[in-house]
Design a protein around this motif. Structure first.
Motif, PDB file in Angstrom:
ATOM      1  N   ASP A  90       0.820  -1.208   0.000  1.00 41.93           N
ATOM      2  CA  ASP A  90       0.000   0.000   0.000  1.00 41.93           C
ATOM      3  C   ASP A  90       0.856   1.260   0.000  1.00 41.93           C
ATOM      4  N   GLU A  91       1.900   1.271   0.846  1.00 47.91           N
ATOM      5  CA  GLU A  91       2.708   2.485   0.955  1.00 47.91           C
ATOM      6  C   GLU A  91       3.646   2.680  -0.228  1.00 47.91           C
ATOM      7  N   GLY A  92       3.779   1.638  -1.062  1.00 47.05           N
ATOM      8  CA  GLY A  92       4.682   1.756  -2.200  1.00 47.05           C
ATOM      9  C   GLY A  92       3.985   1.931  -3.529  1.00 47.05           C
ATOM     10  N   LEU A  93       2.666   1.902  -3.539  1.00 51.60           N
ATOM     11  CA  LEU A  93       1.938   1.992  -4.800  1.00 51.60           C
ATOM     12  C   LEU A  93       2.274   3.275  -5.547  1.00 51.60           C
ATOM     13  N   GLY A  94       2.569   3.109  -6.819  1.00 55.24           N
ATOM     14  CA  GLY A  94       2.895   4.260  -7.654  1.00 55.24           C
ATOM     15  C   GLY A  94       4.360   4.629  -7.653  1.00 55.24           C
ATOM     16  N   LYS A  95       5.142   4.068  -6.724  1.00 57.01           N
ATOM     17  CA  LYS A  95       6.567   4.377  -6.660  1.00 57.01           C
ATOM     18  C   LYS A  95       7.352   3.464  -7.609  1.00 57.01           C
ATOM     19  N   TYR A  96       8.519   3.945  -7.995  1.00 55.34           N
ATOM     20  CA  TYR A  96       9.365   3.155  -8.890  1.00 55.34           C
ATOM     21  C   TYR A  96      10.124   2.088  -8.117  1.00 55.34           C
ATOM     22  N   HIS A  97      10.294   0.949  -8.755  1.00 59.12           N
ATOM     23  CA  HIS A  97      11.067  -0.136  -8.144  1.00 59.12           C
ATOM     24  C   HIS A  97      11.661  -0.987  -9.265  1.00 59.12           C
ATOM     25  N   THR A  98      12.727  -1.721  -8.933  1.00 60.50           N
ATOM     26  CA  THR A  98      13.364  -2.627  -9.882  1.00 60.50           C
ATOM     27  C   THR A  98      13.363  -4.037  -9.312  1.00 60.50           C
ATOM     28  N   ILE A  99      12.842  -4.977 -10.073  1.00 56.71           N
ATOM     29  CA  ILE A  99      12.907  -6.392  -9.708  1.00 56.71           C
ATOM     30  C   ILE A  99      14.107  -6.997 -10.417  1.00 56.71           C
ATOM     31  N   SER A 100      15.037  -7.545  -9.643  1.00 52.70           N
ATOM     32  CA  SER A 100      16.210  -8.201 -10.208  1.00 52.70           C
ATOM     33  C   SER A 100      15.928  -9.696 -10.335  1.00 52.70           C
ATOM     34  N   VAL A 101      15.956 -10.194 -11.564  1.00 53.33           N
ATOM     35  CA  VAL A 101      15.645 -11.599 -11.839  1.00 53.33           C
ATOM     36  C   VAL A 101      16.939 -12.343 -12.131  1.00 53.33           C
ATOM     37  N   ARG A 102      17.174 -13.424 -11.383  1.00 51.70           N
ATOM     38  CA  ARG A 102      18.351 -14.263 -11.590  1.00 51.70           C
ATOM     39  C   ARG A 102      17.915 -15.682 -11.910  1.00 51.70           C
ATOM     40  N   VAL A 103      18.869 -16.503 -12.291  1.00 47.23           N
ATOM     41  CA  VAL A 103      18.572 -17.903 -12.616  1.00 47.23           C
ATOM     42  C   VAL A 103      17.908 -18.566 -11.406  1.00 47.23           C
ATOM     43  N   GLY A 104      16.774 -19.227 -11.631  1.00 44.56           N
ATOM     44  CA  GLY A 104      16.047 -19.897 -10.565  1.00 44.56           C
ATOM     45  C   GLY A 104      14.925 -19.081  -9.950  1.00 44.56           C
ATOM     46  N   ASP A 105      14.867 -17.773 -10.254  1.00 47.36           N
ATOM     47  CA  ASP A 105      13.814 -16.911  -9.708  1.00 47.36           C
ATOM     48  C   ASP A 105      12.527 -17.076 -10.515  1.00 47.36           C
ATOM     49  N   GLU A 106      11.419 -17.218  -9.812  1.00 44.20           N
ATOM     50  CA  GLU A 106      10.122 -17.338 -10.484  1.00 44.20           C
ATOM     51  C   GLU A 106       9.491 -15.964 -10.648  1.00 44.20           C
ATOM     52  N   ILE A 107       9.029 -15.670 -11.856  1.00 47.17           N
ATOM     53  CA  ILE A 107       8.289 -14.436 -12.104  1.00 47.17           C
ATOM     54  C   ILE A 107       7.018 -14.769 -12.878  1.00 47.17           C
ATOM     55  N   THR A 108       6.063 -13.863 -12.824  1.00 47.62           N
ATOM     56  CA  THR A 108       4.834 -13.997 -13.599  1.00 47.62           C
ATOM     57  C   THR A 108       4.709 -12.800 -14.520  1.00 47.62           C
ATOM     58  N   ILE A 109       4.447 -13.072 -15.797  1.00 47.80           N
ATOM     59  CA  ILE A 109       4.333 -12.025 -16.803  1.00 47.80           C
ATOM     60  C   ILE A 109       2.888 -11.976 -17.287  1.00 47.80           C
ATOM     61  N   ILE A 110       2.286 -10.793 -17.240  1.00 47.04           N
ATOM     62  CA  ILE A 110       0.917 -10.611 -17.718  1.00 47.04           C
ATOM     63  C   ILE A 110       0.938  -9.613 -18.862  1.00 47.04           C
ATOM     64  N   LYS A 111       0.424 -10.043 -20.018  1.00 52.19           N
ATOM     65  CA  LYS A 111       0.333  -9.183 -21.191  1.00 52.19           C
ATOM     66  C   LYS A 111      -1.127  -9.069 -21.623  1.00 52.19           C
ATOM     67  N   GLU A 112      -1.469  -7.962 -22.244  1.00 50.05           N
ATOM     68  CA  GLU A 112      -2.796  -7.831 -22.828  1.00 50.05           C
ATOM     69  C   GLU A 112      -2.991  -8.886 -23.905  1.00 50.05           C
ATOM     70  N   GLU A 113      -1.913  -9.129 -24.649  1.00 47.09           N
ATOM     71  CA  GLU A 113      -1.963 -10.164 -25.688  1.00 47.09           C
ATOM     72  C   GLU A 113      -0.550 -10.687 -25.912  1.00 47.09           C
ATOM     73  N   TRP A 114      -0.409 -12.000 -25.854  1.00 43.35           N
ATOM     74  CA  TRP A 114       0.883 -12.617 -26.102  1.00 43.35           C
ATOM     75  C   TRP A 114       1.070 -12.826 -27.603  1.00 43.35           C
ATOM     76  N   LEU A 115       2.177 -12.329 -28.133  1.00 43.94           N
ATOM     77  CA  LEU A 115       2.483 -12.535 -29.540  1.00 43.94           C
ATOM     78  C   LEU A 115       2.922 -13.981 -29.749  1.00 43.94           C
ATOM     79  N   GLU A 116       2.611 -14.532 -30.902  1.00 45.02           N
ATOM     80  CA  GLU A 116       3.005 -15.904 -31.201  1.00 45.02           C
ATOM     81  C   GLU A 116       4.521 -16.053 -31.190  1.00 45.02           C
ATOM     82  N   GLU A 117       5.242 -15.012 -31.595  1.00 42.30           N
ATOM     83  CA  GLU A 117       6.703 -15.090 -31.597  1.00 42.30           C
ATOM     84  C   GLU A 117       7.261 -15.199 -30.179  1.00 42.30           C
ATOM     85  N   ASP A 118       6.572 -14.583 -29.208  1.00 47.10           N
ATOM     86  CA  ASP A 118       7.014 -14.692 -27.815  1.00 47.10           C
ATOM     87  C   ASP A 118       6.733 -16.088 -27.261  1.00 47.10           C
TER      88      ASP A 118
END
Length: 208
Positions: A90-118
């Motif tokens: 709640d206190e961080g909404l709207g603020k900038y942040h960086t997520i650092s992704v390394r090998v083994g880290d799980e992330i979830t990606i949400i797109k309006e539409e996934w391209l077939e090439e992706d």
């Protein structure tokens, strides 16, 4: 690469990168405007009582950020996803942040539409992760290079140099031993090894 389509509409995909190549694939898949969820460290403020001043506490939280920029740092094996926080704090909404992704880290990606090439890139990366990487040894009488074929390029593992002259055997065992040591560092038990170079040097190393 491991991935899973989370919902029936196919807009949400859970991904776990298993190699540096996978991070590179994600760098080409994640774009500005996407929503990315991942675990990260965030400094939070906390009030314990009125007699104590506010202090900061670093905690591990799961955030959802609206992507504005993506950076691939090969030397630190990190994918940096930057944007504004939309979910998680709640206190961080709207603020900038960086997520650092390394090998083994799980992330979830949400797109309006996934391209077939992706989607094809994800499938290709998943298949490629199950194939052994080819290792190359290029050598002559005085120097050698060991490299691995990756999905991005040919990655040089290291180089070895022989001291002495062709007329002497001084340094030959040390030279071949150094090459073998580099192979030991990358060989996973089923990698094909391709050795190229002039006949004498190549056969000498194979015999060693």
């Amino acid at each position: 690469m491991r991935f899973e389509i989370v919902n029936s509409k196919g807009k949400e995909i859970k991904v776990v990168p298993e190699s540096l190549d996978d991070l590179w694939h994600l760098y080409n898949i994640i774009r500005p405007g996407d929503l990315v969820f991942g675990y990260t460290l965030r400094r939070l403020s906390e009030r314990q009582d009125v007699s104590r001043s506010r202090k900061k506490e670093v905690v591990r939280v799961r955030l959802g950020i609206r992507v504005e920029d993506v950076e691939f740092h090969e030397f630190s094996s990190t994918l940096r996803v930057k944007g504004r926080i939309e979910y998680g704090l709640d206190e961080g909404l709207g603020k900038y942040h960086t997520i650092s992704v390394r090998v083994g880290d799980e992330i979830t990606i949400i797109k309006e539409e996934w391209l077939e090439e992706d989607l094809k890139r994800l499938r290709d990366a998943e298949r490629a992760s199950k194939r052994p990487r080819a290792i190359f040894v290029s050598l002559d009488d005085s120097e050698a290079t060991v490299a691995v074929l990756t999905q991005r390029s040919i990655e040089v593992i290291g180089e070895a140099y022989r001291h002495g002259t062709k007329e002497t055997e001084w340094g030959e065992k040390e030279f071949y031993g150094e090459i073998l040591s580099m192979l030991d560092n990358v060989y996973e038990g089923n990698n094909p090894i391709i050795i190229v170079g002039p006949g004498v040097a190549k056969e000498g190393f194979i015999k060693f």
